[in-house]
Scaffold this motif. Structure first.
Motif, PDB file in Angstrom:
ATOM      1  N   GLY A 188       0.816  -1.212   0.000  1.00  0.00           N
ATOM      2  CA  GLY A 188       0.000   0.000   0.000  1.00  0.00           C
ATOM      3  C   GLY A 188       0.849   1.261   0.000  1.00  0.00           C
ATOM      4  N   ASN A 189       0.174   2.371   0.155  1.00  0.00           N
ATOM      5  CA  ASN A 189       0.865   3.665   0.195  1.00  0.00           C
ATOM      6  C   ASN A 189       0.361   4.469   1.391  1.00  0.00           C
ATOM      7  OD1 ASN A 189       2.567   3.624  -2.162  1.00  0.00           O
ATOM      8  ND2 ASN A 189       0.705   3.764  -3.393  1.00  0.00           N
ATOM      9  N   PHE A 190       0.914   4.194   2.550  1.00  0.00           N
ATOM     10  CA  PHE A 190       0.521   4.939   3.749  1.00  0.00           C
ATOM     11  C   PHE A 190       1.466   6.128   3.886  1.00  0.00           C
ATOM     12  CE2 PHE A 190      -1.008   0.670   4.219  1.00  0.00           C
ATOM     13  CZ  PHE A 190      -2.273   0.824   4.758  1.00  0.00           C
ATOM     14  N   ILE A 191       1.130   7.179   3.159  1.00  0.00           N
ATOM     15  CA  ILE A 191       2.063   8.289   3.028  1.00  0.00           C
ATOM     16  C   ILE A 191       1.384   9.623   3.308  1.00  0.00           C
ATOM     17  CG2 ILE A 191       3.667   7.254   1.379  1.00  0.00           C
ATOM     18  CD1 ILE A 191       1.869   8.524  -0.833  1.00  0.00           C
ATOM     19  N   PRO A 192       2.168  10.622   3.683  1.00  0.00           N
ATOM     20  CA  PRO A 192       1.593  11.956   3.855  1.00  0.00           C
ATOM     21  C   PRO A 192       1.098  12.499   2.511  1.00  0.00           C
ATOM     22  CG  PRO A 192       3.878  11.885   4.641  1.00  0.00           C
ATOM     23  CD  PRO A 192       3.597  10.591   3.987  1.00  0.00           C
ATOM     24  N   GLU A 193       0.088  13.341   2.566  1.00  0.00           N
ATOM     25  CA  GLU A 193      -0.517  13.908   1.358  1.00  0.00           C
ATOM     26  C   GLU A 193       0.529  14.531   0.430  1.00  0.00           C
ATOM     27  OE1 GLU A 193      -3.482  13.809   0.048  1.00  0.00           O
ATOM     28  OE2 GLU A 193      -3.126  15.295  -1.517  1.00  0.00           O
ATOM     29  N   THR A 194       1.512  15.189   1.003  1.00  0.00           N
ATOM     30  CA  THR A 194       2.537  15.863   0.199  1.00  0.00           C
ATOM     31  C   THR A 194       3.203  14.905  -0.790  1.00  0.00           C
ATOM     32  OG1 THR A 194       2.934  17.308   2.086  1.00  0.00           O
ATOM     33  CG2 THR A 194       4.611  17.310   0.368  1.00  0.00           C
ATOM     34  N   LEU A 195       3.358  13.641  -0.389  1.00  0.00           N
ATOM     35  CA  LEU A 195       4.066  12.693  -1.251  1.00  0.00           C
ATOM     36  C   LEU A 195       3.166  12.019  -2.280  1.00  0.00           C
ATOM     37  CD1 LEU A 195       6.564  10.919   1.169  1.00  0.00           C
ATOM     38  CD2 LEU A 195       6.980  12.810  -0.421  1.00  0.00           C
ATOM     39  N   LYS A 196       1.855  12.229  -2.175  1.00  0.00           N
ATOM     40  CA  LYS A 196       0.927  11.570  -3.101  1.00  0.00           C
ATOM     41  C   LYS A 196       1.302  11.854  -4.564  1.00  0.00           C
ATOM     42  CE  LYS A 196      -2.691   8.943  -2.389  1.00  0.00           C
ATOM     43  NZ  LYS A 196      -2.785   7.584  -2.628  1.00  0.00           N
TER      44      LYS A 196
END
Lengths: 266, 408
Positions: free
Chosen positions: B25-33
């Motif tokens: 998955g991609n559990f990332i901060p919005e900035t990195l989307k």
């Protein structure tokens, strides 16, 4: 029925000022001080964000990492975080509290169990740093069912199309990240530019309560006061750090700063 | 949970980028989307592009040095008296380890993305060393994040990075090892994603990094498949491919082409010191699924979800998590995982270095430890291949300190 978060924004709009939103880490620099801090600063702050610390944060700068580290070293657990909220809410039932943190703690606790605890202790909203749209849809829906606001973030990198989708799926409040940075970085974009971006988001939907965070201090908060709300976090964590180092009372030092911040935007 | 045939392992995820519905998955901060979306699109285009593929092959051949040797360890086989033991000597690749594949590909991608600056994390220092080498070759500015503890224990690689002109940033938070280096590197990327390309050093992190890394290291098994057929005329009926796993990048590459064969995959995690509760073996020791560095995986953690401390003599394996790909392979029962202790790894290093012309670093020494344990129990018709994915030179200090002398 309007949420406490929405009501807080309504009040601030009437007073023609942005909401002052604070961020402190639960358990920093101790469980009891953490509660004292919330009680004290709620006199001037409109909405309180309370971080539940994680030891592997991927989006926090040095100050918040430091606060989290102190809190974890003191043994803070999720149940303590909920206790702090519960005790705070006993004396301040109408002051909105937003928990902020990383998803793994919720994952381990169990989403439903976590939300049940939120509800019982009186949490009004949640910000989950590493659960972006659209992966957050299911969890956001669960929050809504419990009348807990799931607060999403927008970044300078967020595309317009994506902003529209996020805004459409939002509750009560949206958080705009001022710049490409971890929390507490030095503001590397001019306030003018930030406000310009801010206004562009508001054009998508003027009704949303849009707040700005990351890099806000007593030095620059005034220049951003046209926003619906402003979040100050790292600065407060730094004050706690300095107070601990100088063996001063963090509660009084923090309160002085919040008072100052409030004056700047009033 | 099942591995699909005919679909590359890295592509066997759902729309949320989860393998087996549970891992990744991609559990990332919005900035990195957006940066991650951009990179995902670019990579999916590049891997279908003939020009890019021939560029990759060209650099793998002329720069990395393909194919790396495939040799029989005659003396070790004779000594143990069981299965035939072979090694894929990936440590012969330019720079001395498999990390060069991922580093080279990332630099090629960064160039295509128009980035002039590349950052990466490193544990054992190999990922950092290779990235600094490749960055220098391809004309990119380079910054490497490395735990302060690892900087001390992997001195030769740190020196190499500096020689290549990279800035080495010591990470002093937490345990000051790989886990903190990855976190710090991601934080740096969050702040600079407009100008900087990020190269995560293993098959961990948000999905796209897992994909790029495993796609790059797959070169190992592409070579091996040909070499095995040359040596045996076909794939041996009873074949074991043994590889150490920390993040899991070399194992992913070592096994990839053999996914749909009868080859048995054995991953060896770092068991830590004997008699110590600390280890770096989440699969062997039944750690629960959690989220680390943007991906769901089996990870060493406490009940609350705080990431746990690890310990291993091998900096490259000293990581609390493990690639979602390996979690998937484990749950699908395609691979099995075990661990070797620090002491076992040291003994294996010593035996292999004494008997053979190769000298594995402490990471693959974990895999050799398992091979040494298994071989005598097997028939001489059975074949074991160990991925010797790193050279011991970087571990000289630790080995001297633990064994009194260093042999290579």
């Amino acid at each position: 029925m309007k949420s406490k978060i929405a009501l807080a924004f309504d009040r601030c709009k009437k007073e023609k000022r942005p909401a002052l939103i604070t961020y402190t880490v639960a358990g920093d620099n101790s469980k009891s001080n953490s509660l004292k801090i919330l009680n004290k600063i709620s006199q001037h702050a409109d909405i309180l964000e309370l971080g539940f610390p994680h030891n592997t944060p991927i989006a926090d700068g040095g100050q918040i990492q430091g606060s989290s580290y102190r809190a974890l070293k003191k043994g803070i657990k999720l149940k303590d975080v909920f206790q702090i909220v519960k005790k705070f809410k006993k004396t301040n039932p109408n002051k909105p509290i937003i928990l902020m943190g990383y998803f793994n703690l919720i994952y381990q606790c169990g989403e439903n169990n976590f939300l049940k605890n939120c509800k019982e202790s009186g949490v009004d909203g949640l910000i989950i740093v590493d659960l972006p749209y659209p992966e957050n849809k299911l969890f956001a829906r669960k929050c809504k069912k419990k009348f807990i606001s799931f607060i999403q973030l927008l970044a300078p990198t967020t595309t317009k199309n994506r902003m529209r989708q996020i805004i459409r799926d939002s509750h009560d409040m949206i958080y705009y990240i001022s710049m490409l940075s971890t929390t507490g970085g030095k503001l590397k974009v001019s306030s003018k530019k930030i406000i310009k971006n801010y206004n562009n988001i508001k054009k998508i939907n003027n009704k949303i309560n849009l707040v700005i965070g990351f890099g806000i201090t007593d030095k620059n908060i005034r220049s951003l006061k046209s926003a619906n709300g402003l979040v100050v976090g790292s600065l407060l964590c730094k004050i706690i750090t300095n107070s601990v180092q100088k063996r001063q009372n963090p509660v009084t030092n923090l309160n002085k700063m919040i008072y100052k911040l409030k004056k700047e935007i009033s | 949970m099942k591995i699909k045939k005919g679909v590359s392992l890295i592509d066997q995820h759902d729309k949320n980028f989860m393998y087996g519905g549970k891992f990744g998955g991609n559990f990332i901060p919005e900035t990195l989307k957006k940066p991650i979306d951009d990179l995902t699109k670019l990579f999916s285009k590049l891997r279908r592009e003939k020009k890019f593929l021939s560029e990759r092959d060209y650099h793998f051949q002329t720069y990395v040095g393909a194919p790396t040797p495939f040799i029989k360890l005659e003396n070790l086989t004779d000594r143990l008296g069981g299965a035939q033991i072979y090694a894929k000597v990936v440590s012969e690749a330019n720079g001395g380890a498999h990390k060069i594949y991922n580093a080279t590909v990332h630099c090629l991608i960064a160039k295509r993305a128009g980035k002039k600056f590349i950052v990466g994390d490193t544990g054992a220092g190999y990922a950092g060393k290779m990235l600094s080498m490749a960055a220098k070759k391809f004309g990119l500015k380079c910054k490497i994040f490395m735990g302060a503890k690892d900087i001390k224990r992997q001195r030769p690689n740190v020196e190499a990075m500096k020689k290549n002109g990279a800035e080495v940033v010591p990470v002093t938070t937490g345990s000051q090892t790989l886990v903190d280096a990855v976190s710090e590197c991601m934080r740096y990327w969050v702040s600079n994603c407009d100008l900087v390309h990020n190269c995560i050093g293993s098959t961990v992190g948000p999905n796209i990094f897992i994909k790029i890394c495993a796609w790059s290291t797959a070169q190992i098994s592409r070579e091996l498949m040909i070499q095995v057929k040359d040596e045996f005329g076909k794939i041996p009926k009873k074949l074991k491919l043994i590889n150490c796993v920390g993040g899991g990048s070399s194992a992913a590459g070592f096994w990839n082409e053999f996914m749909n064969t009868n080859a048995e995959f054995i991953g060896v995690e770092a068991g830590g010191p004997k008699n110590s509760k600390l280890h770096a073996a989440p699969l062997t020791n039944g750690s629960k699924i959690g989220i680390l560095h943007g991906a769901a995986q089996y990870v060493i953690q406490d009940k609350e979800g705080q990431i746990g401390s690890t310990e291993s003599i091998s900096a490259g394996l000293d990581y609390p998590g493990i690639s979602p790909l390996h979690c998937f392979l484990k749950d699908a029962k395609r691979a099995r995982y075990t661990s070797a202790s620090d002491e076992d790894a040291l003994k294996a290093y010593e035996l292999v270095s004494k008997l053979e012309n190769i000298s594995p670093s402490l990471e693959p020494s974990h895999a050799f430890a398992e091979a040494i344990r298994l071989a005598p129990k097997l028939k001489s018709s059975e074949v074991i291949i160990v991925n010797s994915c790193g050279d011991s030179l970087k571990d000289k200090d630790i080995i001297k300190q633990r064994l009194g002398s260093y042999i290579r």
